[in-house]
Design a protein around this motif. Structure first.
Motif, PDB file in Angstrom:
ATOM      1  N   ALA A 149       0.828  -1.206   0.000  1.00  0.00           N
ATOM      2  CA  ALA A 149       0.000   0.000   0.000  1.00  0.00           C
ATOM      3  C   ALA A 149       0.864   1.259   0.000  1.00  0.00           C
ATOM      4  O   ALA A 149       0.539   2.255  -0.661  1.00  0.00           O
ATOM      5  CB  ALA A 149      -0.930  -0.006   1.218  1.00  0.00           C
ATOM      6  N   ALA A 150       1.995   1.180   0.723  1.00  0.00           N
ATOM      7  CA  ALA A 150       2.909   2.332   0.727  1.00  0.00           C
ATOM      8  C   ALA A 150       3.520   2.533  -0.660  1.00  0.00           C
ATOM      9  O   ALA A 150       3.675   3.677  -1.119  1.00  0.00           O
ATOM     10  CB  ALA A 150       4.019   2.108   1.759  1.00  0.00           C
ATOM     11  N   SER A 175       0.777   4.051  -2.854  1.00  0.00           N
ATOM     12  CA  SER A 175       0.532   5.457  -2.482  1.00  0.00           C
ATOM     13  C   SER A 175       1.661   6.351  -2.963  1.00  0.00           C
ATOM     14  O   SER A 175       1.425   7.462  -3.450  1.00  0.00           O
ATOM     15  CB  SER A 175       0.385   5.569  -0.960  1.00  0.00           C
ATOM     16  N   THR A 176       2.905   5.855  -2.832  1.00  0.00           N
ATOM     17  CA  THR A 176       4.042   6.645  -3.286  1.00  0.00           C
ATOM     18  C   THR A 176       4.001   6.864  -4.795  1.00  0.00           C
ATOM     19  O   THR A 176       4.255   7.977  -5.281  1.00  0.00           O
ATOM     20  CB  THR A 176       5.354   5.942  -2.894  1.00  0.00           C
ATOM     21  N   ALA A 226       1.196   9.316  -5.606  1.00  0.00           N
ATOM     22  CA  ALA A 226       1.575  10.670  -5.196  1.00  0.00           C
ATOM     23  C   ALA A 226       2.617  11.257  -6.136  1.00  0.00           C
ATOM     24  O   ALA A 226       2.546  12.442  -6.499  1.00  0.00           O
ATOM     25  CB  ALA A 226       2.101  10.635  -3.760  1.00  0.00           C
TER      26      ALA A 226
END
Length: 905
Positions: A873-874, A877-878, A881
């Motif tokens: 998930a990180a 998200s990165t 973004a």
């Protein structure tokens, strides 16, 4: 002078592209150098921990009649050398509570003064005095003896003797202590003796100096100075060579049992697997960084050609152009290499506590040089080589001509290279995955190891083939309409020109929520940029694959490391009762009352004869066994863990057996199997009928070889006793297993052996497990996150920068900011969707392949992959973004007045 002016101009006008090129090189260099740090730290830690866990480095067994040698004078690297006497006893006897208790054969050891201090890992006092006459824990339980008890030692050929017990001790390294020195591995005793008495050396000599030569012998226990090479393979060669040298110096007077060599020999295999992990998990990251650097450098190719043409019109020679390209490549390569080495040193300091890239100064310099040269090579391939090719093949007129889409597809696309790579990957995986193929082979007793790097080809081909397949799909979806066929009528040609291909309509439909009524125009525009978009999306997908496969592999490794320890120990805490002692199931209540205990599961442990083969038999309560311990599907064959336990529950006389037993006795499901079990009342073995229900490969606390699992209630009914062999204890949330184990020792006394999960993990875990992949994981996952960011946001931003002229012209034609945003957000949606889809699909396949090929790293093999959802998930998200940030920056830059943008360009 011209070179300096050119570099100054690059830094002033093209700094972003130069910095991004150097950044890509820095990531590749840092990753390689950091992995060198991991290998150096891992190998050094393996050697140190393997050596530190050995209680007695060498056991030198003297031949009968040989004089006690001064080993320190023979081998200067020996720091301790103490003689230990070994004598056989035909049995032990004690009297407790009016009963006479006898044991079977055993061993009596004579320990010199200072032995516990010289070899602290060999002996652990449990109760009473730490010196004097000591009984092993199992022996004390068999004789019901405590400090102060009197024990009779039966001596073959001599009269019996009596000693008074001073204490009870544990022998953690009993397997190596009672080894048969000089015998091959297969000829070693299957288990150490159950009955052991430890006497002071003077007492032992008084009792056994006159014993027959077959009944007593002397060993010299040796501790060495551990100034070993950091590499376990080199340390093994040094130690085994020293052991053979000592045997030669003793000239037949003694044989060396090399415990240190055995530990280092096992560590060699783990070091080889560490190298394989470097290849499987590290090299793809460095290759990906090089590809990203090539894409960054290649994005400025049209501008570089135009600049070369301008210089040629002003009289620049080809040699001048090459010198300018060499200067640019040198600046990018040197800056990237320096930054990468600095980043690797910082990474090593944070992850491993060291800035060295190798185990020695020489290997440190070598790893740093390899990483730096790799960075310079990437700069030469991505910056210098394209410039040399353009200078030789592209003329002034060609370079200044407007360049449109390529008229022909790339050669690899026309010949289906991606499909061939995927087919090759499947073939290699099939070859390496069948017949228990071993990636690392460590021949017993040989100083060399064999590593099959061929197995790396399967995942590598899958990674490359998957990336190229993603490229092909995007390239195909954005391909322009086919040209009208010559000779068709005008009406037919018009109809064909107006007919949108299905693939274009699909892309248009997918982009409609983002681009609205401009979706068709946006699709056509993206089709003109399909090569750049396909490259960007393919590299973004490969970055996602790298991050996902690395994270899943590490999570699965950590899952199986815990499973291995739990399989060996049985549960968070295990209470193993003394053999022969009657322990009723009601003891469960006493254990459950201890602080920190949540569940308790009794486990019967008996022995049963299958034909003439004596095997361990475990009796379980099928309704509650899974409350306290985990049963993975990989522990069983022919069904899941739930299926096999259900078969036991459905039929009281069902039994699970090993695959070897099934093969030896040609068993089929439902076959009658008669086992000989000891009756608890008569102590005689009798036949008990069972029915074969399935195959069990692993089971908590069970040995690695053949064993049986059956219903505890049926075994108790047939044998007339419900005695329990061990209790599996589950701890409450937040309770420490070692603390719970300590509380149970206080509550239950020294009769039971109590072990906990954390201690077992450090004991049974291999060197690789002990090192833990935490440091490697932090390196891999950190760089994977950086590469995903690089492959999504930065490359997208670079693409937008290269299309500033297009955006300015669209603004000049009257496009509003919202309409301009449709082009930007459509490109973001296309790359994001493609990278997520292909990255997930290829990452899933590659994770399965890595775990399968590197099965030797996992013990036991996993029955499912562990997915680190938080990290993934990180990553997602990165990436989102980064792409959104690139889009917003592009939209902000597009608001500049078109004329000023065109003037700057």
């Amino acid at each position: 002078m011209l070179v300096l002016m050119w570099l100054r101009g690059l830094l002033a006008r093209r700094a972003a592209r130069l910095i991004m090129t150097a950044a890509g090189i820095a990531v590749a260099v840092a990753l390689l150098a950091s992995l060198g740090t991991f290998l150096a730290s891992a190998k050094s830690t393996m050697t140190q921990r393997s050596a530190s866990r050995v209680a007695v480095d060498w056991q030198v067994e003297l031949q009968h009649g040989a004089a006690l040698p001064d080993l320190r004078a023979v081998a200067p690297h020996i720091t301790e050398a103490l003689p230990v006497g070994f004598a056989a006893t035909s049995g032990l006897e004690s009297r407790a509570q009016g009963q006479v208790l006898n044991t079977g054969p055993g061993q009596v050891l004579g320990l010199p003064p200072g032995y516990p201090a010289a070899f602290p890992g060999e002996l652990r006092a449990l109760t009473g005095r730490p010196d004097g006459v000591l009984l092993a824990q199992q022996t004390a339980a068999n004789l019901h003896a405590v400090p102060g008890s009197t024990v009779t030692i039966h001596r073959a050929g001599l009269t019996d003797t009596t000693v008074k017990v001073d204490g009870v001790a544990d022998l953690p390294e009993a397997d190596s202590l009672f080894q048969k020195v000089g015998a091959p591995v297969g000829a070693q005793p299957q288990a150490p003796p159950d009955n052991v008495v430890l006497l002071p050396a003077a007492t032992w000599h008084g009792l056994f100096d006159n014993a027959a030569r077959t009944q007593a012998h002397t060993q010299v226990h040796v501790r060495l100075r551990h100034d070993l090479p950091a590499d376990p393979a080199a340390a093994y060669v040094q130690d085994s060579g020293a052991a053979r040298n000592l045997e030669a110096r003793l000239a037949g007077a003694g044989l060396v049992g090399d415990n240190l060599g055995a530990a280092l020999g096992a560590a060699r295999e783990d070091a080889a697997y560490a190298q394989m992990l470097f290849l499987f998990l590290g090299v793809p990251g460095a290759a990906l960084a090089a590809m990203l650097t090539a894409l960054v450098a290649g994005s400025g190719a049209p501008r570089r050609r135009a600049e070369q043409a301008l210089l040629r019109t002003r009289g620049a020679s080809r040699r001048t152009l090459l010198s300018l390209a060499l200067a640019e490549a040198t600046v990018a390569g040197v800056a990237g290499a320096a930054a990468g080495l600095a980043l690797a040193a910082l990474t090593g300091r944070l992850a491993f506590g060291t800035t060295r890239f190798g185990t020695t100064t020489g290997t440190t310099v070598l790893w740093g040089a390899i990483a730096a040269v790799t960075g310079l090579l990437i700069a030469a391939l991505t910056v210098l080589l394209p410039a040399v090719r353009d200078a030789r093949t592209v003329g002034v007129v060609t370079a200044r001509r407007a360049i449109g889409p390529a008229r022909r597809d790339p050669a690899w696309l026309r010949y289906g290279l991606d499909l061939w790579l995927l087919a090759g990957s499947g073939l290699v995986f099939w070859i390496t995955g069948r017949n228990n193929y071993s990636v690392v082979l460590v021949p017993e007793g040989l100083p060399t190891i064999s590593v099959s790097y061929w197995a790396f080809a399967g995942p590598a081909l899958l990674w490359l083939g998957g990336g190229l397949l993603a490229w092909r799909v995007v390239h195909m979806l954005l391909a322009p309409r086919r040209r009208p066929v010559p000779g068709l009528s005008d009406d037919t040609g018009k109809a064909e020109r107006n007919a949108e291909p299905l693939r274009r309509r699909l892309v248009t439909g997918l982009l409609r929520p983002v681009a609205g009524p401009l979706s068709g125009t946006v699709t056509a525009t993206l089709g003109g940029q399909r090569n750049l978009l396909a490259r960007t999306m393919a590299l973004a997908a490969l970055a996602v694959v790298f991050a996902a496969s690395t994270a899943v592999f590490d999570a699965t490794y950590r899952q199986q490391a815990v499973a291995d320890a739990q399989l060996t120990n049985g549960a968070d805490v295990t209470v193993t009762e003394s053999p022969g002692a009657y322990v009723p199931p009601a003891q469960e209540k006493t254990i459950a009352a201890a602080r920190g205990v949540s569940t308790v599961e009794p486990l019967q442990h008996r022995f049963a004869y299958v034909g003439s083969d004596l095997q361990d038999l475990y009796g379980v309560r099928t309704s509650t066994i899974t409350r306290t311990t985990q049963l993975q599907d990989a522990y069983f064959s022919g069904g899941t863990a739930h299926d096999l336990i259900s078969r036991l529950a459905q039929r009281p006389d069902a039994v699970l057996v090993s695959q070897e037993t099934v093969h030896d006795f040609q068993l089929h499901p439902g076959d009658l199997l008669r086992l000989r079990l000891q009756d608890g009342r008569t102590k005689q073995y009798r036949n008990v009928p069972f029915h074969y229900a399935g195959v069990v490969k692993e089971f908590p606390t069970a040995p690695r070889d053949s064993f049986l699992v059956a219903n505890a209630s049926y075994i108790a009914r047939q044998t007339g006793t419900d005695t329990v062999g061990s209790f599996l204890v589950g701890t409450q949330n937040g309770a420490s297993p070692p603390a719970v184990a300590s509380a149970l020792r206080t509550r239950l006394g020294p009769q039971a052996q109590i072990t906990d999960l954390q201690t077992t993990r450090t004991v049974v875990g291999s060197s690789l497990t002990a090192v833990d992949l935490g440091g490697l994981t932090r390196i891999e996952l950190g760089y994977a996150l950086a590469l995903v960011t690089f492959a999504t946001g930065l490359l997208l931003a670079l693409g937008f920068t290269e299309r500033r002229r297009t955006f300015a012209l669209v603004r000049t034609l009257g496009a509003r900011p919202r309409q301009l945003g449709a082009f930007v957000w459509a490109e973001v949606a296309l790359i994001l969707t493609g990278a997520a889809a292909f990255g997930t699909l290829i990452g899933w396949a590659l994770s399965h392949m890595l775990v399968k090929v590197l099965t030797g790293v996992f013990d036991p093999p996993p029955d499912h992959l562990a997915v680190p959802w938080a990290y993934l998930a990180a990553v997602a998200s990165t990436a989102v973004a980064a792409m959104f940030a690139a889009a917003l920056i592009a939209l902000h830059a597009a608001r500049r007045p078109p004329l000023s943008v065109l003037r700057d360009l």
